[in-house]
Design a protein around this motif. Sequence first.
Motif, PDB file in Angstrom:
ATOM      1  N   ALA A 111       3.216   6.416  -5.125  1.00  0.00           N
ATOM      2  CA  ALA A 111       3.051   6.656  -6.780  1.00  0.00           C
ATOM      3  C   ALA A 111       1.947   7.841  -6.668  1.00  0.00           C
ATOM      4  CB  ALA A 111       2.892   5.428  -7.285  1.00  0.00           C
ATOM      5  N   THR A 166      10.039   2.576  -4.053  1.00  0.00           N
ATOM      6  CA  THR A 166       9.412   1.327  -4.239  1.00  0.00           C
ATOM      7  C   THR A 166      10.328  -0.027  -4.134  1.00  0.00           C
ATOM      8  OG1 THR A 166       9.017   1.606  -6.475  1.00  0.00           O
ATOM      9  CG2 THR A 166       7.144   2.224  -5.284  1.00  0.00           C
ATOM     10  N   ILE A 209      -4.838   0.077 -12.487  1.00  0.00           N
ATOM     11  CA  ILE A 209      -4.603   0.027 -11.111  1.00  0.00           C
ATOM     12  C   ILE A 209      -5.431  -1.316 -10.418  1.00  0.00           C
ATOM     13  CG2 ILE A 209      -5.355   1.169  -8.828  1.00  0.00           C
ATOM     14  CD1 ILE A 209      -4.415   3.830 -10.314  1.00  0.00           C
ATOM     15  N   TRP A 215       0.753  -1.264   0.188  1.00  0.00           N
ATOM     16  CA  TRP A 215      -0.021  -0.083  -0.049  1.00  0.00           C
ATOM     17  C   TRP A 215       0.951   1.516   0.112  1.00  0.00           C
ATOM     18  CZ3 TRP A 215      -4.359  -0.646  -2.229  1.00  0.00           C
ATOM     19  CH2 TRP A 215      -5.166  -1.683  -1.871  1.00  0.00           C
ATOM     20  N   TYR A 227       4.368  -3.590 -10.447  1.00  0.00           N
ATOM     21  CA  TYR A 227       3.822  -2.952 -11.316  1.00  0.00           C
ATOM     22  C   TYR A 227       3.899  -1.324 -11.268  1.00  0.00           C
ATOM     23  CZ  TYR A 227       1.458  -7.207 -11.433  1.00  0.00           C
ATOM     24  OH  TYR A 227       1.268  -8.895 -11.350  1.00  0.00           O
ATOM     25  N   ILE A 228       4.304  -0.821 -10.198  1.00  0.00           N
ATOM     26  CA  ILE A 228       4.831   0.470  -9.778  1.00  0.00           C
ATOM     27  C   ILE A 228       6.170   0.849 -10.115  1.00  0.00           C
ATOM     28  CG2 ILE A 228       4.723   2.321  -7.861  1.00  0.00           C
ATOM     29  CD1 ILE A 228       2.098   1.983  -8.674  1.00  0.00           C
ATOM     30  N   LEU A 262      -3.772  -4.284  -8.552  1.00  0.00           N
ATOM     31  CA  LEU A 262      -4.105  -4.404  -7.218  1.00  0.00           C
ATOM     32  C   LEU A 262      -5.198  -5.679  -6.899  1.00  0.00           C
ATOM     33  CD1 LEU A 262      -4.554  -0.888  -5.745  1.00  0.00           C
ATOM     34  CD2 LEU A 262      -2.638  -2.629  -5.253  1.00  0.00           C
ATOM     35  N   SER A 322       3.587   1.668  -1.540  1.00  0.00           N
ATOM     36  CA  SER A 322       4.122   1.822  -2.732  1.00  0.00           C
ATOM     37  C   SER A 322       2.950   2.551  -3.768  1.00  0.00           C
ATOM     38  CB  SER A 322       4.345   0.354  -3.548  1.00  0.00           C
ATOM     39  OG  SER A 322       5.427   0.058  -2.589  1.00  0.00           O
ATOM     40  N   TYR A 323       1.821   2.095  -3.499  1.00  0.00           N
ATOM     41  CA  TYR A 323       0.923   2.800  -4.360  1.00  0.00           C
ATOM     42  C   TYR A 323       0.686   4.158  -3.772  1.00  0.00           C
ATOM     43  CZ  TYR A 323       0.109  -1.166  -7.045  1.00  0.00           C
ATOM     44  OH  TYR A 323       0.554  -2.471  -8.192  1.00  0.00           O
ATOM     45  N   ARG A 375       2.876  -7.256  -6.412  1.00  0.00           N
ATOM     46  CA  ARG A 375       1.999  -5.892  -7.270  1.00  0.00           C
ATOM     47  C   ARG A 375       2.823  -4.627  -6.724  1.00  0.00           C
ATOM     48  NH1 ARG A 375      -2.539  -8.656  -7.372  1.00  0.00           N
ATOM     49  NH2 ARG A 375      -2.857 -10.101  -5.760  1.00  0.00           N
ATOM     50  N   MET A 431      -0.066  -0.480 -16.980  1.00  0.00           N
ATOM     51  CA  MET A 431       0.580   0.632 -16.356  1.00  0.00           C
ATOM     52  C   MET A 431       1.967   1.208 -16.873  1.00  0.00           C
ATOM     53  SD  MET A 431       0.035   1.521 -13.041  1.00  0.00           S
ATOM     54  CE  MET A 431      -0.375   0.388 -11.741  1.00  0.00           C
TER      55      MET A 431
END
Lengths: 53, 253, 156
Positions: free
Chosen positions: A21, B106, B33, A15, B54-55, B37, A17-18, B51, B207
């Motif tokens: 972003a 990340t 997204i 979470w 993907y970022i 997720l 990480s998202y 996951r 993405m």
Amino acid sequence: MDRFFAMGGYAQYVWPSYALALVAFVGILVVTRSTLKKREAEFERLKRERQDG
Amino acid sequence: MHKYANPTVFMRLANAVLPWAAGACVLLFAVAIPLALYASPADYQQGDTVRIMYIHVPAAILGEMVYGLMAAASATYLIWRHQLAALIARAAAPIGAIFTALCLITGMLWGQPMWGTFWVWDARLTSMLLLLFLYVGYLALGDAFEDQERGEKAAAVLALVGSVNIPIIIFSVEWWNTLHQGSIFKMNGEGMKVTVSPEMLAPLFTMMGAYVAFFVTILVLRMRIEILNAKIRNARITQAAAPMVATQAAQAR
Amino acid sequence: MAMTRKRRRLYFIGLALLGLCAGTALVLTAFQDNIVFFFSPTEVAAKKPTPSQRLRIGGLVEAGSVQKTGTTVSFVVTDNANTLKVAYTGILPDLFREGQGVVAEGHMGADGTFQAREVLAKHDENYMPREVADALKKSGRWQDGGAPAATEAPSN
């Protein structure tokens, strides 16, 4: 639903990480747009000054 | 082709692209997204931490690609003195820096649970950190000089010199032992092979598309800022040097 | 006239970049040993590090070699040519598994066992859902040294 948020026990890594972003992208968009507005206003002001002076 | 070297002509094109890029960006993120997720499976080894990929991976690729664009534009500026090239490079740099920073952070959030550490000084991680420093240095150098053009040239030289780091980042995982795993894109005799299963490639590529559309959107906006900066500078100079000519310049616009 | 100036700048920048690449390549080759993150058991065997030397070793955890006694764990690291016994006291990362990649930092003990101070897991670049991995193993198409032992369950 809880399972989705738990991310298999890795919620504390997935979470953020998202979220990061999101903050980064929204941040650069907001800063870019506000800078653009500021520059446009400044240029308009300079143009007016020139016409007046 | 030379026609597009004219900032006015180029910006007309860029402005036409802007709504499409912005629309594509929103659309692609809206698809990517939930895919990333929810709709994609967990990895057989890494569980749901996959996951983060993907970022992380699009951020890394964009960070490198934007630097490549910046270096190419800087070379064009230094050789042919195209103002448009300098403009593109300066507008792209902060976006590339953000991608690179996002990739690094990340990566830490992924490394801690999987490798057992946030950070190691292996060749991949170190060269990626160097990329962030190059971006920061480029941005700082551009503003460091009283004389705009000198700053621009110094920054362009730094961008070019730093471009040797790009192949080092990409091939670091093949040239040296690293903690970081190898590239998911493999070149062999038959072409390119991807080591990610199709269910996971779908969110990854969507993405990636979203990131590219986002980059184009912000790039066009930042190019407008850079053009305005140049116009404001010029207006100030003409105003200071010859107030009488100013009206003329205003009319010529 | 303007044309030749551009030409000259083009050549100058091209040559400068070429020189820069050559120089970088030389430096990177010269410092090869400092850039690699870890040494394989084969390289360790050739280097014969003294107990006072800190270094990182890496390879695959040999299947069936992990032994736990209290908080101390010992295992064998292999590069499919040579092996090295490792002892470690502490918490292992989630991905530490038999047949998986591992990197350990520490020093060689007098008895030839590597005394690790830190153990990190190294995974490969193959990403797939659990079912695909199981199907691959079942059909016998599973390959590469990173293949986990079939009995080993993922962490979640």
